[in-house]
Design a protein around this motif. Structure first.
Motif, mmCIF file in Angstrom:
data_model
loop_
_atom_site.group_PDB
_atom_site.id
_atom_site.type_symbol
_atom_site.label_atom_id
_atom_site.label_comp_id
_atom_site.label_asym_id
_atom_site.label_seq_id
_atom_site.Cartn_x
_atom_site.Cartn_y
_atom_site.Cartn_z
ATOM 1 N N PRO A 239 0.833 -1.210 0.000
ATOM 2 C CA PRO A 239 0.000 0.000 0.000
ATOM 3 C C PRO A 239 0.870 1.264 0.000
ATOM 4 C CG PRO A 239 -0.809 -1.578 1.620
ATOM 5 C CD PRO A 239 0.505 -2.106 1.111
ATOM 6 N N GLY A 240 0.482 2.205 -0.830
ATOM 7 C CA GLY A 240 1.193 3.482 -0.902
ATOM 8 C C GLY A 240 2.383 3.493 -1.841
ATOM 9 N N VAL A 241 2.766 2.339 -2.365
ATOM 10 C CA VAL A 241 3.914 2.264 -3.272
ATOM 11 C C VAL A 241 3.450 2.583 -4.689
ATOM 12 C CG1 VAL A 241 5.647 0.728 -4.281
ATOM 13 C CG2 VAL A 241 5.127 0.587 -1.842
ATOM 14 N N GLU A 242 4.197 3.415 -5.366
ATOM 15 C CA GLU A 242 3.879 3.796 -6.740
ATOM 16 C C GLU A 242 4.560 2.837 -7.706
ATOM 17 O OE1 GLU A 242 1.849 6.193 -7.798
ATOM 18 O OE2 GLU A 242 1.366 6.709 -5.714
ATOM 19 N N TRP A 243 3.786 2.304 -8.651
ATOM 20 C CA TRP A 243 4.359 1.403 -9.641
ATOM 21 C C TRP A 243 5.387 2.096 -10.516
ATOM 22 C CZ3 TRP A 243 5.299 -3.385 -9.975
ATOM 23 C CH2 TRP A 243 4.502 -4.303 -9.310
ATOM 24 N N LEU A 244 5.265 3.382 -10.681
ATOM 25 C CA LEU A 244 6.240 4.135 -11.466
ATOM 26 C C LEU A 244 7.647 3.954 -10.888
ATOM 27 C CD1 LEU A 244 6.532 6.097 -13.852
ATOM 28 C CD2 LEU A 244 6.237 7.958 -12.235
ATOM 29 N N ASP A 245 7.741 3.865 -9.558
ATOM 30 C CA ASP A 245 9.035 3.679 -8.893
ATOM 31 C C ASP A 245 9.457 2.208 -8.822
ATOM 32 O OD1 ASP A 245 9.110 6.455 -8.377
ATOM 33 O OD2 ASP A 245 7.955 6.189 -6.523
ATOM 34 N N LEU A 246 8.494 1.318 -8.605
ATOM 35 C CA LEU A 246 8.790 -0.096 -8.382
ATOM 36 C C LEU A 246 9.003 -0.895 -9.675
ATOM 37 C CD1 LEU A 246 9.064 -2.455 -6.368
ATOM 38 C CD2 LEU A 246 6.550 -2.657 -6.407
ATOM 39 N N LYS A 247 8.300 -0.546 -10.715
ATOM 40 C CA LYS A 247 8.300 -1.323 -11.952
ATOM 41 C C LYS A 247 9.701 -1.542 -12.556
ATOM 42 C CE LYS A 247 5.694 -1.477 -16.286
ATOM 43 N NZ LYS A 247 4.683 -0.740 -17.070
ATOM 44 N N PRO A 248 10.565 -0.532 -12.622
ATOM 45 C CA PRO A 248 11.904 -0.780 -13.187
ATOM 46 C C PRO A 248 12.711 -1.808 -12.388
ATOM 47 C CG PRO A 248 11.476 1.577 -13.047
ATOM 48 C CD PRO A 248 10.357 0.889 -12.329
ATOM 49 N N ASP A 249 12.556 -1.812 -11.066
ATOM 50 C CA ASP A 249 13.281 -2.785 -10.237
ATOM 51 C C ASP A 249 12.765 -4.200 -10.473
ATOM 52 O OD1 ASP A 249 14.802 -0.731 -9.114
ATOM 53 O OD2 ASP A 249 13.420 -0.473 -7.415
ATOM 54 N N VAL A 250 11.443 -4.337 -10.570
ATOM 55 C CA VAL A 250 10.851 -5.652 -10.836
ATOM 56 C C VAL A 250 11.290 -6.141 -12.210
ATOM 57 C CG1 VAL A 250 8.684 -6.903 -11.211
ATOM 58 C CG2 VAL A 250 8.880 -5.304 -9.288
ATOM 59 N N LEU A 251 11.212 -5.285 -13.208
ATOM 60 C CA LEU A 251 11.629 -5.665 -14.558
ATOM 61 C C LEU A 251 13.099 -6.086 -14.589
ATOM 62 C CD1 LEU A 251 9.780 -3.027 -16.753
ATOM 63 C CD2 LEU A 251 9.514 -5.518 -16.879
ATOM 64 N N GLY A 252 13.941 -5.371 -13.865
ATOM 65 C CA GLY A 252 15.368 -5.719 -13.805
ATOM 66 C C GLY A 252 15.587 -7.113 -13.226
ATOM 67 N N LEU A 253 14.898 -7.421 -12.139
ATOM 68 C CA LEU A 253 15.029 -8.759 -11.538
ATOM 69 C C LEU A 253 14.530 -9.847 -12.490
ATOM 70 C CD1 LEU A 253 13.927 -8.178 -7.824
ATOM 71 C CD2 LEU A 253 16.190 -8.812 -8.649
ATOM 72 N N LEU A 254 13.398 -9.594 -13.123
ATOM 73 C CA LEU A 254 12.849 -10.584 -14.043
ATOM 74 C C LEU A 254 13.760 -10.790 -15.252
ATOM 75 C CD1 LEU A 254 9.061 -9.601 -13.969
ATOM 76 C CD2 LEU A 254 10.167 -11.502 -12.790
ATOM 77 N N LEU A 255 14.280 -9.694 -15.806
ATOM 78 C CA LEU A 255 15.210 -9.806 -16.942
ATOM 79 C C LEU A 255 16.448 -10.601 -16.569
ATOM 80 C CD1 LEU A 255 14.988 -6.255 -18.546
ATOM 81 C CD2 LEU A 255 14.553 -8.437 -19.700
ATOM 82 N N ASP A 256 17.041 -10.288 -15.423
ATOM 83 C CA ASP A 256 18.233 -11.018 -14.969
ATOM 84 C C ASP A 256 17.928 -12.504 -14.800
ATOM 85 O OD1 ASP A 256 19.611 -8.641 -14.958
ATOM 86 O OD2 ASP A 256 19.587 -8.406 -12.764
ATOM 87 N N HIS A 257 16.815 -12.793 -14.165
ATOM 88 C CA HIS A 257 16.445 -14.181 -13.884
ATOM 89 C C HIS A 257 16.244 -14.989 -15.168
ATOM 90 C CE1 HIS A 257 14.632 -17.533 -11.676
ATOM 91 N NE2 HIS A 257 13.826 -17.620 -12.723
ATOM 92 N N PHE A 258 15.399 -14.468 -16.074
ATOM 93 C CA PHE A 258 15.080 -15.230 -17.280
ATOM 94 C C PHE A 258 16.212 -15.218 -18.300
ATOM 95 C CE2 PHE A 258 10.758 -14.620 -15.581
ATOM 96 C CZ PHE A 258 10.377 -15.958 -15.534
ATOM 97 N N SER A 259 16.982 -14.157 -18.374
ATOM 98 C CA SER A 259 18.119 -14.113 -19.301
ATOM 99 C C SER A 259 19.181 -15.129 -18.918
ATOM 100 C CB SER A 259 18.738 -12.716 -19.336
ATOM 101 O OG SER A 259 17.829 -11.803 -19.884
ATOM 102 N N ALA A 260 19.346 -15.349 -17.622
ATOM 103 C CA ALA A 260 20.343 -16.301 -17.133
ATOM 104 C C ALA A 260 19.783 -17.726 -17.048
ATOM 105 C CB ALA A 260 20.847 -15.863 -15.760
ATOM 106 N N ASN A 261 18.519 -17.910 -17.441
ATOM 107 C CA ASN A 261 17.876 -19.235 -17.354
ATOM 108 C C ASN A 261 17.998 -19.842 -15.962
ATOM 109 O OD1 ASN A 261 16.825 -19.465 -20.001
ATOM 110 N ND2 ASN A 261 18.911 -19.838 -20.741
#
Length: 190
Positions: A67-89
């Motif tokens: 609650p209170g967290v803006e996706w504008l701030d959080l989304k790049p961090d989530v995308l970075g983790l997902l990219l790292d995870h799936f790119s590295a298989n």
């Protein structure tokens, strides 16, 4: 690698589509950091500090912000983790952890054997008509039981805690089940 995103009916949750299979079968819902210890990816997402839920579907991951967290701030961090995870298989679950196996939908209570045909109809409708629609919104729905006309369902992922989930349950799912299975009188969330 491109990860697409979609909004969900739950404003706190975004659906991330990595363009590949996430779970071969079933789904997995992580509602706490302790539950997320089964998955390096879920644990990393909770480690961001602003995440209160992670859900793995067949071809998507839903992430719920605190609650209170803006996706504008959080989304790049989530995308970075997902990219790292799936790119590295990287594996979705830790070795030796049963977390990669979909948890069976256990009923809340022992059902009356006389209701077996009704339960089969309900489960088939949920599997073929309801679950695909709910998955489009970044969540899942699990059958939990049938007793004296009442169907008990559990909402997961983006659907858990969604402001419109009670309307979906009552106006959508309940009406569908009542139409096809006249023995159903009510649908309740657990």
């Amino acid at each position: 690698m491109l990860i697409e995103t979609e909004t969900t009916p739950n404003p706190a949750t975004i659906k991330f589509l990595p363009g590949r299979t996430v779970m071969e079968a079933g789904t997995r819902d992580f509602a706490t950091p302790e539950e997320a210890e089964a998955s390096p990816l879920a644990e990393a997402l909770f480690g961001l500090g602003d995440v209160t839920g992670v859900f793995f579907g067949r071809d998507f991951i839903s992430v719920t912000a605190a609650p209170g967290v803006e996706w504008l701030d959080l989304k790049p961090d989530v995308l970075g983790l997902l990219l790292d995870h799936f790119s590295a298989n990287m594996p979705l679950f830790r070795p030796g952890n049963a977390g990669g196996i979909a948890v069976p939908a256990e009923e809340m209570f022992a059902e009356d054997p006389a209701d077996a045909d009704i339960v089969v109809q309900i489960k088939e409708l949920i599997e073929t008509r309801v679950r695909p629609a709910v998955a489009n919104d970044g969540g899942d729905i699990i059958y939990r039981g049938f007793d004296k006309g009442k169907v008990y369902l559990q909402m997961q992922g983006a659907c858990s805690g969604c402001p419109s989930s009670s309307a979906t349950l009552k106006n959508g799912i309940e009406q569908l089940l009542k139409y096809y299975v006249p023995e159903v009188t009510e649908v309740r969330a657990v």
